[in-house]
Design a protein around this motif. Structure first.
Motif, PDB file in Angstrom:
ATOM      1  N   LEU A  17       0.831  -1.210   0.000  1.00  0.00           N
ATOM      2  CA  LEU A  17       0.000   0.000   0.000  1.00  0.00           C
ATOM      3  C   LEU A  17       0.865   1.260   0.000  1.00  0.00           C
ATOM      4  CD1 LEU A  17      -2.658   1.567   0.268  1.00  0.00           C
ATOM      5  CD2 LEU A  17      -2.559   1.132   2.746  1.00  0.00           C
ATOM      6  N   TYR A  18       1.826   1.315   0.917  1.00  0.00           N
ATOM      7  CA  TYR A  18       2.698   2.489   0.998  1.00  0.00           C
ATOM      8  C   TYR A  18       3.453   2.688  -0.313  1.00  0.00           C
ATOM      9  CZ  TYR A  18       6.245   5.661   2.909  1.00  0.00           C
ATOM     10  OH  TYR A  18       7.064   6.741   3.142  1.00  0.00           O
ATOM     11  N   THR A  19       3.987   1.596  -0.857  1.00  0.00           N
ATOM     12  CA  THR A  19       4.714   1.668  -2.120  1.00  0.00           C
ATOM     13  C   THR A  19       3.819   2.184  -3.242  1.00  0.00           C
ATOM     14  OG1 THR A  19       6.268  -0.081  -1.510  1.00  0.00           O
ATOM     15  CG2 THR A  19       5.934   0.301  -3.859  1.00  0.00           C
ATOM     16  N   ALA A  20       2.576   1.715  -3.282  1.00  0.00           N
ATOM     17  CA  ALA A  20       1.650   2.159  -4.330  1.00  0.00           C
ATOM     18  C   ALA A  20       1.445   3.666  -4.277  1.00  0.00           C
ATOM     19  CB  ALA A  20       0.313   1.439  -4.190  1.00  0.00           C
ATOM     20  N   THR A  21       1.281   4.220  -3.072  1.00  0.00           N
ATOM     21  CA  THR A  21       1.045   5.669  -2.959  1.00  0.00           C
ATOM     22  C   THR A  21       2.295   6.462  -3.323  1.00  0.00           C
ATOM     23  OG1 THR A  21       1.599   5.733  -0.574  1.00  0.00           O
ATOM     24  CG2 THR A  21      -0.708   5.337  -1.162  1.00  0.00           C
ATOM     25  N   LYS A  22       3.462   5.991  -2.887  1.00  0.00           N
ATOM     26  CA  LYS A  22       4.695   6.732  -3.140  1.00  0.00           C
ATOM     27  C   LYS A  22       5.168   6.576  -4.585  1.00  0.00           C
ATOM     28  CE  LYS A  22       5.386   8.727   0.839  1.00  0.00           C
ATOM     29  NZ  LYS A  22       5.388  10.198   0.949  1.00  0.00           N
ATOM     30  N   ALA A  23       4.973   5.398  -5.166  1.00  0.00           N
ATOM     31  CA  ALA A  23       5.302   5.227  -6.578  1.00  0.00           C
ATOM     32  C   ALA A  23       4.384   6.077  -7.445  1.00  0.00           C
ATOM     33  CB  ALA A  23       5.196   3.757  -6.966  1.00  0.00           C
ATOM     34  N   GLY A  24       3.115   6.177  -7.030  1.00  0.00           N
ATOM     35  CA  GLY A  24       2.183   7.049  -7.742  1.00  0.00           C
ATOM     36  C   GLY A  24       2.624   8.497  -7.688  1.00  0.00           C
ATOM     37  N   LEU A  25       3.082   8.941  -6.505  1.00  0.00           N
ATOM     38  CA  LEU A  25       3.549  10.321  -6.349  1.00  0.00           C
ATOM     39  C   LEU A  25       4.791  10.570  -7.199  1.00  0.00           C
ATOM     40  CD1 LEU A  25       3.315  13.059  -4.934  1.00  0.00           C
ATOM     41  CD2 LEU A  25       4.690  12.124  -3.055  1.00  0.00           C
ATOM     42  N   ARG A  26       5.702   9.614  -7.204  1.00  0.00           N
ATOM     43  CA  ARG A  26       6.920   9.771  -8.008  1.00  0.00           C
ATOM     44  C   ARG A  26       6.587   9.885  -9.494  1.00  0.00           C
ATOM     45  NH1 ARG A  26      11.141   5.463  -9.867  1.00  0.00           N
ATOM     46  NH2 ARG A  26      12.958   6.774 -10.297  1.00  0.00           N
ATOM     47  N   ASN A  27       5.733   9.030  -9.983  1.00  0.00           N
ATOM     48  CA  ASN A  27       5.408   9.052 -11.407  1.00  0.00           C
ATOM     49  C   ASN A  27       4.561  10.262 -11.780  1.00  0.00           C
ATOM     50  OD1 ASN A  27       6.499   6.605 -12.923  1.00  0.00           O
ATOM     51  ND2 ASN A  27       5.739   5.698 -11.038  1.00  0.00           N
ATOM     52  N   PHE A  28       3.711  10.714 -10.857  1.00  0.00           N
ATOM     53  CA  PHE A  28       2.994  11.973 -11.065  1.00  0.00           C
ATOM     54  C   PHE A  28       3.992  13.110 -11.243  1.00  0.00           C
ATOM     55  CE2 PHE A  28       1.405  15.853  -8.904  1.00  0.00           C
ATOM     56  CZ  PHE A  28       0.425  16.216  -9.812  1.00  0.00           C
ATOM     57  N   SER A  29       5.004  13.159 -10.392  1.00  0.00           N
ATOM     58  CA  SER A  29       6.018  14.223 -10.454  1.00  0.00           C
ATOM     59  C   SER A  29       6.744  14.221 -11.788  1.00  0.00           C
ATOM     60  CB  SER A  29       7.035  14.033  -9.325  1.00  0.00           C
ATOM     61  OG  SER A  29       6.423  13.985  -8.062  1.00  0.00           O
ATOM     62  N   LEU A  30       7.183  13.050 -12.212  1.00  0.00           N
ATOM     63  CA  LEU A  30       7.968  12.957 -13.441  1.00  0.00           C
ATOM     64  C   LEU A  30       7.142  13.314 -14.674  1.00  0.00           C
ATOM     65  CD1 LEU A  30       9.956   9.710 -12.597  1.00  0.00           C
ATOM     66  CD2 LEU A  30      10.816  12.052 -12.574  1.00  0.00           C
ATOM     67  N   ALA A  31       5.881  12.888 -14.687  1.00  0.00           N
ATOM     68  CA  ALA A  31       5.017  13.223 -15.817  1.00  0.00           C
ATOM     69  C   ALA A  31       4.639  14.703 -15.804  1.00  0.00           C
ATOM     70  CB  ALA A  31       3.755  12.354 -15.790  1.00  0.00           C
ATOM     71  N   LEU A  32       4.415  15.254 -14.603  1.00  0.00           N
ATOM     72  CA  LEU A  32       4.056  16.663 -14.507  1.00  0.00           C
ATOM     73  C   LEU A  32       5.213  17.547 -14.978  1.00  0.00           C
ATOM     74  CD1 LEU A  32       1.772  18.584 -13.620  1.00  0.00           C
ATOM     75  CD2 LEU A  32       2.862  18.682 -11.360  1.00  0.00           C
ATOM     76  N   PHE A  33       6.445  17.152 -14.677  1.00  0.00           N
ATOM     77  CA  PHE A  33       7.593  17.919 -15.168  1.00  0.00           C
ATOM     78  C   PHE A  33       7.557  18.029 -16.696  1.00  0.00           C
ATOM     79  CE2 PHE A  33      11.850  17.664 -17.110  1.00  0.00           C
ATOM     80  CZ  PHE A  33      12.283  18.939 -16.815  1.00  0.00           C
ATOM     81  N   GLU A  34       7.274  16.917 -17.366  1.00  0.00           N
ATOM     82  CA  GLU A  34       7.226  16.944 -18.834  1.00  0.00           C
ATOM     83  C   GLU A  34       6.137  17.897 -19.333  1.00  0.00           C
ATOM     84  OE1 GLU A  34       9.522  15.674 -20.564  1.00  0.00           O
ATOM     85  OE2 GLU A  34      10.461  14.398 -19.052  1.00  0.00           O
ATOM     86  N   GLU A  35       5.023  17.929 -18.616  1.00  0.00           N
ATOM     87  CA  GLU A  35       3.917  18.825 -18.980  1.00  0.00           C
ATOM     88  C   GLU A  35       4.296  20.294 -18.793  1.00  0.00           C
ATOM     89  OE1 GLU A  35      -0.419  19.922 -17.020  1.00  0.00           O
ATOM     90  OE2 GLU A  35       0.210  17.819 -17.034  1.00  0.00           O
ATOM     91  N   LEU A  36       5.119  20.575 -17.795  1.00  0.00           N
ATOM     92  CA  LEU A  36       5.359  21.965 -17.394  1.00  0.00           C
ATOM     93  C   LEU A  36       6.678  22.551 -17.891  1.00  0.00           C
ATOM     94  CD1 LEU A  36       4.085  21.760 -13.701  1.00  0.00           C
ATOM     95  CD2 LEU A  36       2.879  22.694 -15.681  1.00  0.00           C
ATOM     96  N   ARG A  37       7.432  21.813 -18.654  1.00  0.00           N
ATOM     97  CA  ARG A  37       8.763  22.282 -19.054  1.00  0.00           C
ATOM     98  C   ARG A  37       8.718  23.639 -19.748  1.00  0.00           C
ATOM     99  NH1 ARG A  37      12.657  17.479 -21.144  1.00  0.00           N
ATOM    100  NH2 ARG A  37      14.208  19.062 -20.610  1.00  0.00           N
ATOM    101  N   LYS A  38       7.749  23.844 -20.615  1.00  0.00           N
ATOM    102  CA  LYS A  38       7.688  25.106 -21.364  1.00  0.00           C
ATOM    103  C   LYS A  38       7.211  26.275 -20.511  1.00  0.00           C
ATOM    104  CE  LYS A  38       7.060  23.143 -25.981  1.00  0.00           C
ATOM    105  NZ  LYS A  38       6.177  23.051 -27.168  1.00  0.00           N
ATOM    106  N   THR A  39       6.688  25.982 -19.332  1.00  0.00           N
ATOM    107  CA  THR A  39       6.201  27.054 -18.452  1.00  0.00           C
ATOM    108  C   THR A  39       7.283  27.529 -17.479  1.00  0.00           C
ATOM    109  OG1 THR A  39       5.441  25.609 -16.653  1.00  0.00           O
ATOM    110  CG2 THR A  39       3.934  25.945 -18.512  1.00  0.00           C
ATOM    111  N   ASP A  40       8.406  26.814 -17.439  1.00  0.00           N
ATOM    112  CA  ASP A  40       9.505  27.097 -16.499  1.00  0.00           C
ATOM    113  C   ASP A  40       9.166  26.775 -15.054  1.00  0.00           C
ATOM    114  OD1 ASP A  40      11.341  27.891 -18.451  1.00  0.00           O
ATOM    115  OD2 ASP A  40      10.563  29.940 -18.452  1.00  0.00           O
ATOM    116  N   VAL A  41       8.083  26.036 -14.819  1.00  0.00           N
ATOM    117  CA  VAL A  41       7.814  25.513 -13.472  1.00  0.00           C
ATOM    118  C   VAL A  41       8.637  24.240 -13.298  1.00  0.00           C
ATOM    119  CG1 VAL A  41       6.093  24.560 -11.891  1.00  0.00           C
ATOM    120  CG2 VAL A  41       5.495  26.490 -13.372  1.00  0.00           C
TER     121      VAL A  41
END
Length: 210
Positions: free
Chosen positions: A122-146
């Motif tokens: 359970l803990y791994t599922a939540t933290k792996a989800g957070l990690r992958n959310f972060s990495l995907a969000l970075f790709e989305e936001l690169r052009k915004t400089d966030v």
């Protein structure tokens, strides 16, 4: 410069808040419970009426490490709400402000996001989800400089282990400290580029039973 840090009252979140305040950041302390979505949304909207946010650090976290069938439904929901849903919601609510300031989202995940450990499904599922959310969000936001950074700390000597039957060894080579993680967070904030994913580990692996 203004920052929102969840989990600011203890452990890693407390040390991050201290180092930010020493370096001229105003840390805005949320009053809402992270699993109360309506209150959280209302509070963030009110904050953003009066402030632009430069930094969002999602640091609050809860854990449970035992056979999955022994975990109560309420505990399952709590881990999902605090470890995963709240950071996703806070990022969603703060993004327009962060785009204006060309700010930074830092998510404190866990070493467990990178591996598969017994009694940690359970803990791994939540933290792996957070990690992958972060990495995907970075790709989305690169052009915004966030900037978006995910941090995976290994065993850290904090009150996180108070309710468990194990804790990090007292050997200083076998655990991280909240203060040192906070120092690394500040280095990441000031790095001239983006550290998207970083794992922090002690040299030794030693735990002790209580």
């Amino acid at each position: 410069m203004k920052a929102i840090v969840t989990g600011y009252s203890s452990g890693i979140g407390s040390e991050i808040s201290k180092i930010l305040e020493k370096n001229k950041y105003e840390v805005i302390k949320l009053k809402s419970r992270l699993n109360d979505k309506k209150s959280l949304q209302l509070e963030i909207k009110q904050i953003l009426k009066e402030n632009d946010i430069n930094l969002l650090i999602n640091c609050a976290g809860v854990g449970v490490f035992k056979p999955h069938e022994e975990i109560g439904i309420d505990k399952i929901q709590e881990l999902i709400d605090v470890n995963l849903t709240a950071p996703i919601i806070l990022s969603n609510l703060c993004l327009r402000s962060l785009k204006k300031t060309k700010g930074h989202i830092i998510n404190i995940s866990s070493i467990e996001a990178t591996r598969h450990s017994k009694f940690s499904a359970l803990y791994t599922a939540t933290k792996a989800g957070l990690r992958n959310f972060s990495l995907a969000l970075f790709e989305e936001l690169r052009k915004t400089d966030v900037k978006v950074t995910n941090i995976n700390p290994d065993l850290t000597k904090t009150n996180f282990f108070d309710d468990f039957n194990f804790e990090p060894s007292d050997n200083h080579n076998a655990h991280l400290t909240a203060e040192n993680i906070a120092k690394k967070v500040f280095e990441i904030i000031n790095f001239e580029g983006v550290i998207t994913d970083i794992t922090l580990r002690p040299q030794r692996l030693e735990i002790k039973k209580k």
